[in-house]
Scaffold this active site. Structure first.
Site, short mmCIF file in Angstrom:
data_model
loop_
_atom_site.label_atom_id
_atom_site.label_comp_id
_atom_site.label_asym_id
_atom_site.label_seq_id
_atom_site.Cartn_x
_atom_site.Cartn_y
_atom_site.Cartn_z
N PRO A 13 0.80 -1.23 0.00
CA PRO A 13 0.00 0.00 0.00
C PRO A 13 0.83 1.28 0.00
O PRO A 13 1.86 1.36 0.66
CB PRO A 13 -0.82 -0.11 1.30
CG PRO A 13 -0.07 -1.07 2.15
CD PRO A 13 0.56 -2.05 1.20
N ASN A 14 0.33 2.23 -0.76
CA ASN A 14 0.88 3.60 -0.85
C ASN A 14 2.18 3.69 -1.66
O ASN A 14 2.70 4.79 -1.88
CB ASN A 14 1.08 4.22 0.54
CG ASN A 14 -0.21 4.25 1.34
OD1 ASN A 14 -1.22 4.71 0.83
ND2 ASN A 14 -0.19 3.73 2.56
N ARG B 110 5.55 10.87 -2.63
CA ARG B 110 5.19 10.56 -1.26
C ARG B 110 6.37 10.80 -0.33
O ARG B 110 7.41 10.15 -0.47
CB ARG B 110 4.79 9.08 -1.19
CG ARG B 110 4.50 8.59 0.20
CD ARG B 110 4.41 7.07 0.26
NE ARG B 110 4.14 6.65 1.62
CZ ARG B 110 4.33 5.42 2.07
NH1 ARG B 110 4.78 4.47 1.27
NH2 ARG B 110 4.06 5.13 3.32
N TYR C 50 11.42 8.79 1.40
CA TYR C 50 11.47 7.74 0.37
C TYR C 50 12.18 8.16 -0.91
O TYR C 50 12.33 7.35 -1.83
CB TYR C 50 10.03 7.29 0.03
CG TYR C 50 9.31 6.70 1.23
CD1 TYR C 50 9.73 5.50 1.80
CD2 TYR C 50 8.22 7.35 1.82
CE1 TYR C 50 9.10 4.96 2.91
CE2 TYR C 50 7.57 6.82 2.92
CZ TYR C 50 8.01 5.63 3.46
OH TYR C 50 7.38 5.10 4.56
N ASN D 218 7.97 -5.62 -0.92
CA ASN D 218 7.91 -4.52 0.05
C ASN D 218 6.46 -4.47 0.52
O ASN D 218 5.60 -3.92 -0.17
CB ASN D 218 8.32 -3.20 -0.59
CG ASN D 218 8.34 -2.07 0.43
OD1 ASN D 218 7.79 -2.21 1.53
ND2 ASN D 218 8.98 -0.96 0.09
N ALA E 273 3.11 -0.83 4.84
CA ALA E 273 2.54 -0.80 6.19
C ALA E 273 2.06 -2.17 6.66
O ALA E 273 2.03 -2.44 7.87
CB ALA E 273 1.40 0.20 6.24
N HIS F 209 3.90 -4.44 9.30
CA HIS F 209 3.80 -4.29 10.75
C HIS F 209 2.48 -4.81 11.31
O HIS F 209 2.25 -4.73 12.52
CB HIS F 209 3.98 -2.80 11.11
CG HIS F 209 5.09 -2.15 10.34
ND1 HIS F 209 6.41 -2.55 10.45
CD2 HIS F 209 5.09 -1.15 9.40
CE1 HIS F 209 7.16 -1.81 9.63
NE2 HIS F 209 6.38 -0.96 8.99
N GLU G 245 12.32 -9.60 1.88
CA GLU G 245 11.56 -8.38 2.24
C GLU G 245 12.45 -7.16 2.06
O GLU G 245 13.61 -7.16 2.48
CB GLU G 245 11.12 -8.50 3.71
CG GLU G 245 10.36 -7.29 4.22
CD GLU G 245 9.73 -7.55 5.58
OE1 GLU G 245 9.04 -8.57 5.73
OE2 GLU G 245 9.94 -6.73 6.49
N HIS H 250 12.64 -2.82 2.42
CA HIS H 250 12.11 -1.51 2.80
C HIS H 250 13.05 -0.44 2.30
O HIS H 250 14.28 -0.56 2.46
CB HIS H 250 11.94 -1.39 4.32
CG HIS H 250 10.98 -2.39 4.84
ND1 HIS H 250 9.63 -2.29 4.63
CD2 HIS H 250 11.17 -3.56 5.49
CE1 HIS H 250 9.03 -3.34 5.14
NE2 HIS H 250 9.94 -4.13 5.67
N SER I 268 13.16 2.72 3.35
CA SER I 268 13.68 3.47 4.50
C SER I 268 14.22 2.49 5.55
O SER I 268 13.91 1.29 5.51
CB SER I 268 12.57 4.32 5.12
OG SER I 268 11.54 3.48 5.65
N ARG J 204 13.01 4.63 12.66
CA ARG J 204 11.78 5.43 12.59
C ARG J 204 10.89 5.13 13.81
O ARG J 204 11.37 4.68 14.84
CB ARG J 204 11.09 5.14 11.25
CG ARG J 204 11.96 5.55 10.05
CD ARG J 204 11.28 5.30 8.72
NE ARG J 204 10.06 6.09 8.60
CZ ARG J 204 9.11 5.86 7.68
NH1 ARG J 204 9.29 4.88 6.80
NH2 ARG J 204 8.03 6.61 7.63
N ARG K 226 7.12 0.76 13.69
CA ARG K 226 7.71 0.18 12.47
C ARG K 226 8.85 -0.79 12.78
O ARG K 226 9.45 -1.37 11.88
CB ARG K 226 8.25 1.30 11.56
CG ARG K 226 7.19 2.22 11.02
CD ARG K 226 7.75 3.22 10.03
NE ARG K 226 6.92 4.40 9.95
CZ ARG K 226 5.83 4.50 9.16
NH1 ARG K 226 5.49 3.52 8.36
NH2 ARG K 226 5.12 5.61 9.16
C1 DQA Z 1 8.23 1.00 3.91
C2 DQA Z 1 8.29 1.21 5.42
C3 DQA Z 1 6.93 1.00 6.06
O1 DQA Z 1 6.99 1.21 7.47
C4 DQA Z 1 5.93 1.99 5.49
O2 DQA Z 1 4.64 1.74 6.02
C5 DQA Z 1 5.91 2.02 4.01
C6 DQA Z 1 7.17 1.90 3.28
C7 DQA Z 1 9.58 1.32 3.23
O3 DQA Z 1 9.75 0.90 2.09
O4 DQA Z 1 10.45 1.98 3.81
O5 DQA Z 1 4.87 2.23 3.39
O6 DQA Z 1 7.92 -0.34 3.65
#
Ligand code: DQA
Length: 141
Positions: free
Chosen positions: A11-12, A19, A24, A75, A78, A81, A99, A101, A103, A108, A112
């Site tokens: 998501p997102n 964003r 990011y 990836n 969210a 978590h 997996e 990420h 960031s 953070r 997270r």
């Molecule tokens: C993320 C880190 C997650 O905590 C966050 O919710 C994201 C992006 C990352 O790629 O750093 O949406 O997965």
């Protein structure tokens, strides 16, 4: 061996590029998919990519990967978590999964710091920006 790789983004992540660029960066998801596909093809591999904001669609994609793909790069964003369903799907698929990420989630917010999905993966790469996706391919090799 030529591998078939499934690249999943949660998501997102379709909003990457605009964003929270201070976290990011400005690389778009299309850039990430193109670079990861190019790196896979340079190895003689193939790569299919899918992004969804919907947890169940990601679960479905992982379950469908069983016996079809040799590796998954995910990836979960969210859902990392929160999602027991994604944890279970990765385990059930039996497909080696890395997996990623963008960031460094451990630098953070506290919420997270826990990944429900990483324990069902072969490993986790975080904090190296979009390069993490290329490192994940290297890990699967
Ligand atoms: C993320 C880190 C997650 O905590 C966050 O919710 C994201 C992006 C990352 O790629 O750093 O949406 O997965």
């Amino acid at each position: 061996m030529a591998k078939k790789i499934l690249l999943l983004n949660g998501p997102n992540l379709a909003l990457l590029g605009t964003r929270e660029p201070q976290i990011y960066g400005t690389t778009t998801l299309a850039d990430i998919v193109a670079a990861t596909r190019a790196a896979a093809e340079a190895r003689g591999w193939t790569l299919d990519a899918f992004q969804s904001d919907v947890e169940g669609e990601l679960v479905h994609a992982i379950c469908q990967a069983r016996g079809v793909y040799d590796g998954i790069v995910i990836n979960p964003a969210a859902y990392t978590h929160t999602s027991v369903a994604l944890h279970d799907a990765i385990k059930a698929s039996g497909v080696p999964t890395v997996e990623v990420h963008i960031s460094n989630v451990y630098a953070r917010e506290g919420y997270r710091h826990e990944s429900l999905t990483a324990p069902s993966c072969v490993g986790q790469i975080c904090g190296f920006g979009p390069k993490g996706y290329l490192l994940a391919l290297e890990a699967l090799a």
